[in-house]
Scaffold this motif. Structure first.
Motif, PDB file in Angstrom:
ATOM      1  N   ARG A  46       0.847  -1.191   0.000  1.00 45.55           N
ATOM      2  CA  ARG A  46       0.000   0.000   0.000  1.00 45.55           C
ATOM      3  C   ARG A  46       0.880   1.237   0.000  1.00 45.55           C
ATOM      4  NH1 ARG A  46       0.241   2.780   4.698  1.00 45.55           N
ATOM      5  NH2 ARG A  46       1.042   1.680   6.545  1.00 45.55           N
ATOM      6  N   VAL A  47       0.286   2.384  -0.317  1.00 48.36           N
ATOM      7  CA  VAL A  47       0.958   3.664  -0.164  1.00 48.36           C
ATOM      8  C   VAL A  47       0.494   4.295   1.143  1.00 48.36           C
ATOM      9  CG1 VAL A  47       1.160   3.969  -2.666  1.00 48.36           C
ATOM     10  CG2 VAL A  47      -0.814   4.947  -1.456  1.00 48.36           C
ATOM     11  N   GLY A  48       1.149   5.377   1.542  1.00 43.42           N
ATOM     12  CA  GLY A  48       0.698   6.114   2.712  1.00 43.42           C
ATOM     13  C   GLY A  48       1.675   6.178   3.857  1.00 43.42           C
ATOM     14  N   GLU A  52      -2.446   5.580   7.494  1.00 43.53           N
ATOM     15  CA  GLU A  52      -3.035   4.301   7.093  1.00 43.53           C
ATOM     16  C   GLU A  52      -4.509   4.292   7.463  1.00 43.53           C
ATOM     17  OE1 GLU A  52      -2.540  -0.538   7.903  1.00 43.53           O
ATOM     18  OE2 GLU A  52      -1.359   0.909   9.054  1.00 43.53           O
ATOM     19  N   HIS A 222      -4.959   9.077   4.758  1.00 41.26           N
ATOM     20  CA  HIS A 222      -4.283   8.167   3.831  1.00 41.26           C
ATOM     21  C   HIS A 222      -4.688   8.438   2.379  1.00 41.26           C
ATOM     22  CE1 HIS A 222      -8.087   6.401   5.171  1.00 41.26           C
ATOM     23  NE2 HIS A 222      -8.168   5.816   3.989  1.00 41.26           N
ATOM     24  N   GLN A 223      -5.836   9.108   2.198  1.00 41.76           N
ATOM     25  CA  GLN A 223      -6.274   9.436   0.841  1.00 41.76           C
ATOM     26  C   GLN A 223      -5.337  10.427   0.144  1.00 41.76           C
ATOM     27  OE1 GLN A 223     -10.976   9.619   0.673  1.00 41.76           O
ATOM     28  NE2 GLN A 223     -10.184  10.597   2.540  1.00 41.76           N
ATOM     29  N   SER A 225      -2.089  10.273   0.055  1.00 44.13           N
ATOM     30  CA  SER A 225      -1.124   9.437  -0.661  1.00 44.13           C
ATOM     31  C   SER A 225      -1.796   8.644  -1.772  1.00 44.13           C
ATOM     32  CB  SER A 225      -0.428   8.485   0.316  1.00 44.13           C
ATOM     33  OG  SER A 225       0.372   9.201   1.230  1.00 44.13           O
ATOM     34  N   GLU A 226      -2.988   8.142  -1.489  1.00 40.86           N
ATOM     35  CA  GLU A 226      -3.668   7.332  -2.498  1.00 40.86           C
ATOM     36  C   GLU A 226      -3.975   8.137  -3.754  1.00 40.86           C
ATOM     37  OE1 GLU A 226      -5.791   4.336   0.750  1.00 40.86           O
ATOM     38  OE2 GLU A 226      -6.993   5.836  -0.319  1.00 40.86           O
ATOM     39  N   ARG A 227      -4.389   9.371  -3.586  1.00 43.88           N
ATOM     40  CA  ARG A 227      -4.707  10.181  -4.763  1.00 43.88           C
ATOM     41  C   ARG A 227      -3.457  10.643  -5.492  1.00 43.88           C
ATOM     42  NH1 ARG A 227     -10.443  13.355  -3.717  1.00 43.88           N
ATOM     43  NH2 ARG A 227     -11.495  11.539  -2.794  1.00 43.88           N
ATOM     44  N   ALA A 229      -0.761   8.836  -5.624  1.00 49.05           N
ATOM     45  CA  ALA A 229      -0.325   7.619  -6.312  1.00 49.05           C
ATOM     46  C   ALA A 229      -1.160   7.364  -7.563  1.00 49.05           C
ATOM     47  CB  ALA A 229      -0.409   6.422  -5.368  1.00 49.05           C
ATOM     48  N   GLU A 230      -2.459   7.638  -7.490  1.00 51.83           N
ATOM     49  CA  GLU A 230      -3.316   7.479  -8.672  1.00 51.83           C
ATOM     50  C   GLU A 230      -2.840   8.369  -9.807  1.00 51.83           C
ATOM     51  OE1 GLU A 230      -7.290   8.277  -7.468  1.00 51.83           O
ATOM     52  OE2 GLU A 230      -7.436   6.518  -6.155  1.00 51.83           O
TER      53      GLU A 230
END
Length: 465
Positions: A46-48, A52, A222-223, A225-227, A229-230
């Motif tokens: 996972r990223v972040g 988390e 954590h969003q 990092s998720e965004r 990464a997207e």
């Protein structure tokens, strides 16, 4: 330099970023915007990083890692807005609770339940800390006035010299443990003053409204990092634990990839590397040739804090009906700090509880079931029988997380800032360093991680061009 055998999965690019936390992803985004070919390699699936997400069985999402943002944390707030994420103000109505010497006392943001004399002594100490912290050079703490003397003593020794009220001092130790996840005799006075000064002072850091705990990201931090990464897409490679970095001391040659970053599955050849992992994890990479002694000592002696975080869900926020804010500080229990952690999308009551410092290290020998039981026992002591039967408990021991090994950030013991502190953020040949511990502003916080990624990216762009 050790020879690297090529295989079909090898890659070449301009820059490799090690670590897909907020610092590494911020650096990668800015490097891509500058026109560079970038790969991010992350050991986890996972990223972040130290942010988390966790999810109760009810579907409510909470944070198992870093969660709060607040005033003057301009870079992370701007990033959240740019990524389309909303923030919300935390609940902070009603009285707080203080447990000390077996006594339960209700208080507010000004007194915290302390007696009149202890509250006055504590306020005076906070003001003295913040005046002194404002004199510390955030970019170069080792160059600050009186830096050597401050670096030679522990924070506990310095605090003892400036506060004679035993109750105020004991409360200060618990307050600082909630910020640094360590005891005040485990880091130097210079580290304390630099760390607090980087966030605008202790007064700001300990406040909820108007302070470091004012707001949260709807759906979880954590969003961020998720965004990121997207947006980076296939440039982000998960399950790629880096084993060694080779050739970092080579002259930067625009016509060849001087550095080799080797993971379990491939070798990535590049011009520059950004290492964006906690210093204690950076020590676990192999470097060929070995890093300079100053850098190695700096990263190996930046000790991470010890904290376990518990998210505890109830059918309703029963404490609010009793006129309580949900905030608790205890000098008597394993759980030293509690906040109301309810979210706008759920009617459930959620408390977040922290076990920090010495208490956290004692928890390491317990299994998760026993840890949860002891936390629930403490919450029941704080709030009564309504706290005894939660619907679910989520927990994370960050000292056991294999690619973090401690939170919130790192600390320097005595004698280190003035001898090796300058090596913590300074590039080593073709390696640049990012991460919240390298930030001059909001060191140890999400905002500091964002700023560190921005700095490292700027260094790389300047170096490559």
């Amino acid at each position: 330099m050790t020879a690297i055998e090529a295989n079909a999965s090898d890659l070449t690019c301009d820059v490799v970023v090690v670590g897909a936390g907020i610092a590494g992803l911020t650096a990668a985004e800015q490097l891509v915007a500058a026109g560079l070919d970038v790969r991010v390699v992350e050991a986890r699936d996972r990223v972040g990083g130290r942010t988390e997400g966790g999810e109760f069985a009810s579907g409510t999402v909470v944070e198992l890692g870093g969660q709060w943002v607040g005033p003057t944390q301009d870079e992370v707030l701007a990033l959240a807005q740019r990524l389309g994420l909303e923030t919300f103000t935390v609940y902070d109505e009603g009285s707080s609770l203080l447990f000390a010497d077996g006594t339960r006392t209700e208080g507010d943001d000004d007194t915290f339940g302390l007696s009149t004399d202890a509250a006055r002594a504590f306020t005076d100490l906070v003001e003295h800390i913040d005046r002194t912290a404002a004199t510390i050079d955030r970019e170069a703490p080792w160059d600050s006035a009186d830096a050597v003397r401050l670096d030679r003593m522990t924070a506990a020794q310095w605090l003892d010299a400036h506060c004679g009220d035993a109750d105020a001092r004991a409360f200060m130790d618990t307050m600082l443990a909630s910020i640094l996840a360590a005891e005040s005799d485990e880091y130097s006075a210079l580290h304390l003053l630099f760390y607090l000064g980087s966030g605008g002072g202790l007064h700001r850091m300990m406040l909820t409204i108007g302070g470091a705990q004012e707001s949260r990201v709807r759906g979880g931090t954590h969003q961020l990092s998720e965004r990121l990464a997207e947006s980076l897409g296939e440039r982000v490679l998960l399950d790629e634990e880096v084993l060694r970095i080779t050739g970092w001391d080579s002259a930067d040659d625009a016509d060849s990839e001087a550095v080799a970053v080797t993971t379990e599955h491939r070798t990535l050849r590049c011009h520059r590397v950004v290492v964006a992992v906690p210093p204690t994890m950076a020590t676990r990479l192999s470097y060929d040739p070995p890093l300079p002694a100053g850098r190695d000592v700096a990263q190996s002696h930046m000790t991470p804090g010890n904290v376990l975080k518990f998210q505890v869900e109830y059918p309703r926020p029963f404490w609010r009906q009793e006129g309580l804010s949900g905030m608790v500080m205890s000098l008597d229990h394993d759980v030293s700090l509690v906040y109301d952690n309810c979210v706008p999308d759920s009617d459930a009551g959620i408390l977040v509880a922290f076990v920090e410092g010495t208490h956290a290290r004692n928890f390491n020998s317990l299994d998760e079931r026993e840890r949860a039981r002891r936390v629930i026992d403490d919450l029941t002591a704080f709030f009564g029988d309504d706290a005894a039967s939660p619907t679910e408990v989520l927990q994370r021991n960050w000292s056991e997380e294999p690619f973090t090994r401690g939170c919130y950030g790192g600390r320097f013991a005595t004698g280190l800032w003035t001898t090796v502190g300058a090596h913590l953020a300074a590039p080593c040949g073709l390696i640049h360093w990012a991460g919240a511990e390298t930030a001059a502003v909001w060191n140890g916080y999400i905002d500091g991680a964002v700023r560190s990624g921005q700095r490292a990216a700027a260094e790389v762009v300047a170096g490559v061009r």
